[in-house]
Enzyme design. Sequence first.
Site, PDB file in Angstrom:
ATOM      1  N   ASP A   1       0.861  -0.938   0.756  1.00 16.17           N
ATOM      2  CA  ASP A   1      -0.080  -0.045   0.346  1.00 16.17           C
ATOM      3  C   ASP A   1       1.041   1.880  -0.374  1.00 16.17           C
ATOM      4  O   ASP A   1       1.720   1.706   0.449  1.00 16.17           O
ATOM      5  CB  ASP A   1      -1.108  -0.286   1.244  1.00 16.17           C
ATOM      6  CG  ASP A   1      -1.577   0.976   1.224  1.00 16.17           C
ATOM      7  OD1 ASP A   1      -2.492   1.676   0.225  1.00 16.17           O
ATOM      8  OD2 ASP A   1      -1.421   1.782   2.534  1.00 16.17           O
TER       9      ASP A   1
ATOM     10  N   ARG B   1     -15.362  12.659  -1.575  1.00 13.59           N
ATOM     11  CA  ARG B   1     -14.097  13.236  -0.728  1.00 13.59           C
ATOM     12  C   ARG B   1     -12.880  13.870  -2.980  1.00 13.59           C
ATOM     13  O   ARG B   1     -12.510  15.585  -2.533  1.00 13.59           O
ATOM     14  CB  ARG B   1     -12.875  12.553  -0.649  1.00 13.59           C
ATOM     15  CG  ARG B   1     -12.499  12.725   1.364  1.00 13.59           C
ATOM     16  CD  ARG B   1     -11.880  11.525   1.271  1.00 13.59           C
ATOM     17  NE  ARG B   1     -11.929  10.695   0.581  1.00 13.59           N
ATOM     18  CZ  ARG B   1     -10.983   9.242   0.792  1.00 13.59           C
ATOM     19  NH1 ARG B   1      -9.885   9.690   1.596  1.00 13.59           N
ATOM     20  NH2 ARG B   1     -11.248   8.120   0.798  1.00 13.59           N
TER      21      ARG B   1
ATOM     22  N   ASP C   1      -1.593  -0.491   5.785  1.00 16.68           N
ATOM     23  CA  ASP C   1      -2.437  -0.375   7.368  1.00 16.68           C
ATOM     24  C   ASP C   1      -4.140   0.009   7.456  1.00 16.68           C
ATOM     25  O   ASP C   1      -4.499   0.336   8.477  1.00 16.68           O
ATOM     26  CB  ASP C   1      -2.161   1.426   7.334  1.00 16.68           C
ATOM     27  CG  ASP C   1      -2.323   2.324   6.368  1.00 16.68           C
ATOM     28  OD1 ASP C   1      -2.175   2.639   5.398  1.00 16.68           O
ATOM     29  OD2 ASP C   1      -2.920   3.634   6.734  1.00 16.68           O
TER      30      ASP C   1
ATOM     31  N   LYS D   1      -6.844  -5.027  -5.261  1.00 13.91           N
ATOM     32  CA  LYS D   1      -5.540  -5.182  -4.484  1.00 13.91           C
ATOM     33  C   LYS D   1      -5.501  -6.414  -4.215  1.00 13.91           C
ATOM     34  O   LYS D   1      -4.337  -7.157  -4.672  1.00 13.91           O
ATOM     35  CB  LYS D   1      -5.562  -4.638  -3.054  1.00 13.91           C
ATOM     36  CG  LYS D   1      -5.592  -3.443  -3.569  1.00 13.91           C
ATOM     37  CD  LYS D   1      -4.661  -2.102  -1.972  1.00 13.91           C
ATOM     38  CE  LYS D   1      -4.996  -1.069  -1.696  1.00 13.91           C
ATOM     39  NZ  LYS D   1      -4.344  -0.145  -1.269  1.00 13.91           N
TER      40      LYS D   1
ATOM     41  N   SER E   1      -2.045   0.780  -4.470  1.00 15.75           N
ATOM     42  CA  SER E   1      -2.554   2.124  -4.137  1.00 15.75           C
ATOM     43  C   SER E   1      -4.174   1.788  -4.395  1.00 15.75           C
ATOM     44  O   SER E   1      -4.723   2.396  -5.673  1.00 15.75           O
ATOM     45  CB  SER E   1      -1.410   3.547  -4.103  1.00 15.75           C
ATOM     46  OG  SER E   1      -1.840   4.356  -4.038  1.00 15.75           O
ATOM     47  N   GLY E   2      -4.702   2.662  -3.342  1.00 16.75           N
ATOM     48  CA  GLY E   2      -5.679   3.286  -3.888  1.00 16.75           C
ATOM     49  C   GLY E   2      -6.165   5.393  -3.562  1.00 16.75           C
ATOM     50  O   GLY E   2      -6.973   5.739  -4.115  1.00 16.75           O
TER      51      GLY E   2
ATOM     52  N   ASP F   1      -0.563   5.226   0.767  1.00 16.17           N
ATOM     53  CA  ASP F   1      -0.692   5.974   1.786  1.00 16.17           C
ATOM     54  C   ASP F   1      -0.569   6.123   3.341  1.00 16.17           C
ATOM     55  O   ASP F   1      -1.398   4.290   3.519  1.00 16.17           O
ATOM     56  CB  ASP F   1      -1.977   6.652   1.837  1.00 16.17           C
ATOM     57  CG  ASP F   1      -1.991   7.959   0.069  1.00 16.17           C
ATOM     58  OD1 ASP F   1      -0.455   8.514  -0.207  1.00 16.17           O
ATOM     59  OD2 ASP F   1      -2.847   7.281  -0.464  1.00 16.17           O
TER      60      ASP F   1
ATOM     61  N   GLU G   1      -1.634  10.770   3.506  1.00 14.75           N
ATOM     62  CA  GLU G   1      -2.786  10.541   2.964  1.00 14.75           C
ATOM     63  C   GLU G   1      -2.338  11.408   1.379  1.00 14.75           C
ATOM     64  O   GLU G   1      -2.815  12.299   2.043  1.00 14.75           O
ATOM     65  CB  GLU G   1      -4.102  10.193   3.320  1.00 14.75           C
ATOM     66  CG  GLU G   1      -4.270   9.484   4.902  1.00 14.75           C
ATOM     67  CD  GLU G   1      -4.737   7.838   4.091  1.00 14.75           C
ATOM     68  OE1 GLU G   1      -4.982   7.378   2.887  1.00 14.75           O
ATOM     69  OE2 GLU G   1      -4.014   6.884   4.565  1.00 14.75           O
TER      70      GLU G   1
ATOM     71  N   ASN H   1      -9.293  -1.235   2.836  1.00 17.14           N
ATOM     72  CA  ASN H   1      -8.908  -1.293   1.758  1.00 17.14           C
ATOM     73  C   ASN H   1      -7.882  -2.960   1.364  1.00 17.14           C
ATOM     74  O   ASN H   1      -7.717  -3.199   0.818  1.00 17.14           O
ATOM     75  CB  ASN H   1      -9.103  -0.697   0.945  1.00 17.14           C
ATOM     76  CG  ASN H   1      -8.245   0.412   0.540  1.00 17.14           C
ATOM     77  OD1 ASN H   1      -7.358   0.349   2.345  1.00 17.14           O
ATOM     78  ND2 ASN H   1      -7.993   1.524  -0.730  1.00 17.14           N
TER      79      ASN H   1
HETATM   80 MG   LIG Z   1      -3.033   3.127   3.015  1.00 18.46          MG
END
Ligand SMILES: [Mg+2]
Length: 302
Positions: A88, A133, A244, A221, A176-177, A90, A97, A247
């Site tokens: 991941d 967001r 972390d 992912k 990554s999201g 962020d 983030e 997701n």
């Molecule tokens: Mg993260």
Amino acid sequence: MSRMRVLTLVGAPLAPEAALEAASFLRAQGAELEAQRELSEGEAEDILFQGGPEDDRALAEAIRALLPGVDVAIQPVEGRRKRLLAADMDSTMVTGETIDELAEAAGVGPQVAAITQAAMRGELDFEQALDSRLAQIRGLPEAILQQVSDRLVLSPGARELVATMRWGGAFTMLVSGGFHGPADDCGRRLGFELVRANRLIREEDKLTGAAERPLVTGDVKLALLRERAEALGIGPEAAMAIGDGSNDIPMLQAAGLGIAYHAKPKTRAAARFAIDHTDLRTALFYQGYDAEDLAEALGGAA
Ligand SMILES: [Mg+2]
């Protein structure tokens, strides 16, 4: 003969008594100690053992309770070194983030950060949370993505983690999201071989406040990890995943070494392994790499 297992202790620093205390606890639980090895002086130790309680995760929790401030992993010795890394970005490979950084630049920081925190705790649907967001950053110039890239701060140990796993023959990917642009920049700086993230839609050099579908969700992912493992001819047990957020949970649970990194409580509870106190190099110590390996891998990458 029972299988050989390894207990890894990592602290910043690791007190000399810690390994002794863990060893006597293991013995008291009926384990037979086979060997002890220093991975990094005053920082990381391996203790090889056989027998004792069968549940690695419960045993690790018991030792963690004995040794505050120490990160603890227990696993079979065989297969501990992984051939695939899915990471991941962020709050894992970078601090903070990127969507919050974008929002900060747009002057809507507090509104967006509150949604991010709820989403990371798993209280909101990932897709809805991202859309609400993104709506807040509609109309921003796309050059803002470069500003976000320039402000990325790599997490301690990130460079060592990627360089050493590549040196050890693993394939490395960033899943990554967050967004392409900053994610590509992070991937390039750390030496990831593949980067997958969300792509923000632009119109006339402005962000529209929407992202291309499908989004990189937790299921995506997981699918990326599975696909890459299959392409490498390995099973998911030979992969490491680290993250972390909520997701990240599906990939953390599928990987042989799924590590919750300074994670939100829901993620921490769902993963079999954790790094709570130390930096990303601990993921290398869990795999049995030592300080010399790290130095050689970084030297080779320079
Ligand atoms: Mg993260």
